[in-house]
Design a protein around this motif. Structure first.
Motif, short mmCIF file in Angstrom:
data_model
loop_
_atom_site.label_atom_id
_atom_site.label_comp_id
_atom_site.label_asym_id
_atom_site.label_seq_id
_atom_site.Cartn_x
_atom_site.Cartn_y
_atom_site.Cartn_z
N CYS A 345 0.84 -1.20 0.00
CA CYS A 345 0.00 0.00 0.00
C CYS A 345 0.87 1.25 0.00
CB CYS A 345 -0.91 0.01 1.23
SG CYS A 345 -2.10 1.36 1.24
N ALA A 346 0.48 2.23 -0.81
CA ALA A 346 1.17 3.53 -0.82
C ALA A 346 0.24 4.60 -0.30
CB ALA A 346 1.63 3.87 -2.24
N LEU A 347 0.79 5.52 0.49
CA LEU A 347 0.05 6.68 0.97
C LEU A 347 0.76 7.93 0.46
CD1 LEU A 347 -0.60 5.63 4.69
CD2 LEU A 347 -2.15 5.41 2.75
N MET A 348 0.07 8.71 -0.35
CA MET A 348 0.65 9.93 -0.92
C MET A 348 -0.11 11.11 -0.33
SD MET A 348 0.97 8.42 -4.79
CE MET A 348 2.34 9.40 -5.37
N VAL A 349 0.58 11.82 0.57
CA VAL A 349 -0.05 12.88 1.35
C VAL A 349 0.43 14.23 0.84
CG1 VAL A 349 -0.49 13.74 3.68
CG2 VAL A 349 0.02 11.33 3.33
N ARG A 350 -0.51 15.17 0.77
CA ARG A 350 -0.18 16.53 0.37
C ARG A 350 -0.57 17.51 1.46
NH1 ARG A 350 -2.12 18.08 -5.54
NH2 ARG A 350 -0.68 19.75 -5.02
N GLY A 351 0.28 18.53 1.67
CA GLY A 351 -0.07 19.58 2.62
C GLY A 351 0.77 19.57 3.87
#
Length: 474
Positions: A345-351
């Protein structure tokens, strides 16, 4: 700085691509106040202002004509591409990177793949090479297409095989829009299954998106905005109901759906376009999330949903955003990943999110997520400091999860219902180069894929002694 090229094929592919470019320009204009052509812009745009020798100032608001999208647009009907060329984004696309015909593929995979694939092969290769030559360091091709029609499914997958042939070392990430069971194209099960074989053989990663899921999300957002709470309205210039899209004319029902897919692409490319404390290389997605080459279908989910809609509701806790990413309501296919097996699983977070927030939420969620026993640490994480325009943060999760199996089983069942009656088969078999073995090979490939997922599901909770082990990559 690496660059990527977006290849848009068919009506749906070009409409989604148009929304991506519109929203990407809006993001860059918001971040790049001085309008200077920089590394972030160069990732998906090239500067063609000869007076500045390929560099220097470039007003991305008022002087869009100095930027050209790193894109190749292909459609065997002229309508959508002509609309683009008459709309506000017309200067962003290089006419040398467009390829159209007039007659379309008649919702027939064989016409797109065999007829147009042969007729336009050299032209397509030439345009792909030109786009690649404009890159200093080409990292990835993004292909956007739909599965149900003829051009998107047939010619789209032909382009995919040409990309593998011409650029075998360059990563190929495909966003595929799957038709719903009530699709008005009667032959869509044939087209989808024939395309599936090509995706399984030639893509590095496929991000499957279902039309029905997009409809459900749009309806949910509308319900949220009409909930009677003060201020809960969708703004006219929001990212989901956009009055300033790249296509001219009034909003169509599918524009909001296309914007959701465009936001998926904005999030997956954010690390390539902007700085972050944990930048995720696009090549790392396939490297870390695909332990078995054929099982490269990554289920996307976006959260929070009202980020897409700009619904003016109070910001929920950051932890809730992570929880939502694993709920069935936020998946872009109709699936419940928490009740299926995770391979990675990949988690791509922005901010404005800290690494500690990311790790804390992974540790919090980990016990409730069934990972394969040989890859308990199979997480890939990315942090991009630039949030979506007007919002504090967002999250894209990409799950390599066996929950895709029901979608593929449903597709196989719809294919079999048609194929058993030999319905509409003659339209395909009349196409030069198309044989009945193409159908049997395609359904065998899909059946094999389903069986591989089934085998993994059967191992839930058991160790697979010969399976490779992946380590956490951050």
């Amino acid at each position: 700085m690496t660059q990527s090229v977006v290849v848009q094929v068919g009506q749906c592919g070009n409409q989604v691509g148009c929304r991506f470019w519109d929203l990407a320009l809006r993001e860059h204009a918001y971040v790049n106040k001085k309008g200077v052509y920089d590394e972030a812009l160069s990732s998906f745009f090239r500067n063609v202002d000869s007076r500045k020798n390929g560099g220097g100032a470039c007003d991305i608001g008022g002087r869009i004509q100095y930027l050209k999208a790193r894109a190749v647009l292909v459609d065997m009907e002229e309508g959508v591409v002509n609309e683009l060329l008459q709309g506000p984004l017309r200067e962003v696309f290089d006419s040398a990177q467009l390829l159209t015909d007039v007659s379309g593929s008649g919702n027939n995979w064989a016409v797109g793949h065999m007829t147009y694939g042969s007729a336009y092969r050299e032209l397509i290769v030439d345009k792909l090479r030109r786009a690649a030559e404009h890159c200093d360091c080409l990292q990835c091709f993004f292909l956007i297409h739909s599965m149900g029609g003829g051009t998107g499914s047939g010619l789209g997958t032909k382009v995919l095989s040409l990309l593998e042939e011409e650029f075998p070392e360059v990563c190929r990430i495909v966003t595929s829009i799957y038709p719903s069971a009530e699709d008005d194209v009667i032959t869509s099960p044939y087209n989808s299954v024939l395309a599936m074989r090509e995706l399984t053989e030639h893509a590095d990663c496929v991000l499957p998106v279902e039309n029905q899921s997009l409809v459900d999300i749009v309806n949910k957002i509308k319900h949220m905005s009409q909930g009677g709470k003060p201020g809960s309205v969708i703004k006219r210039d929001s990212t989901i109901i956009s009055g300033q899209g790249g296509l001219s004319g009034t909003e169509k029902p599918f524009d909001a759906m296309n914007n959701i897919v465009a936001n998926l692409l904005l999030n997956i490319t954010s690390s390539a376009r902007f700085e972050g404390s944990l930048n995720m290389d696009l090549n790392e997605i396939a490297m870390n999330l695909v332990p078995f080459p054929r099982l490269h279908y990554l289920v996307p989910s976006l959260t929070p949903l009202y980020t897409l809609a700009d619904v003016n509701v109070p910001t929920r806790r950051l932890d809730q955003m992570f929880t939502d990413a694993f709920s069935k309501d936020h998946q872009l296919i109709r699936a419940d990943p928490k009740h299926s097996l995770y391979l990675a699983c990949a988690l791509m977070v922005r901010g404005n999110v800290q690494v500690s927030d990311l790790r804390r939420n992974i540790e919090r969620l980990r016990p409730s997520l069934p990972f394969v026993s040989w890859n308990q640490e199979g997480w890939k994480t990315g942090l991009c400091s630039v949030p979506p325009v007007g919002h504090s943060h967002s999250l894209l999760a990409l799950a390599n999860n066996t929950c895709v199996k029901p979608t593929f089983m449903d597709l196989k069942e719809r294919f079999t219902k048609l194929y058993r009656k030999k319905a509409h088969l003659h339209h395909y078999l009349h196409v030069e180069g198309m044989e009945q073995s193409c159908f049997s090979d395609a359904i065998a490939s899909l059946s094999s894929l389903i069986e591989e997922y089934h085998h993994l599901d059967a191992t839930k909770g058991r160790l697979m002694p010969d399976a490779p082990r992946l380590s956490i990559a951050t």
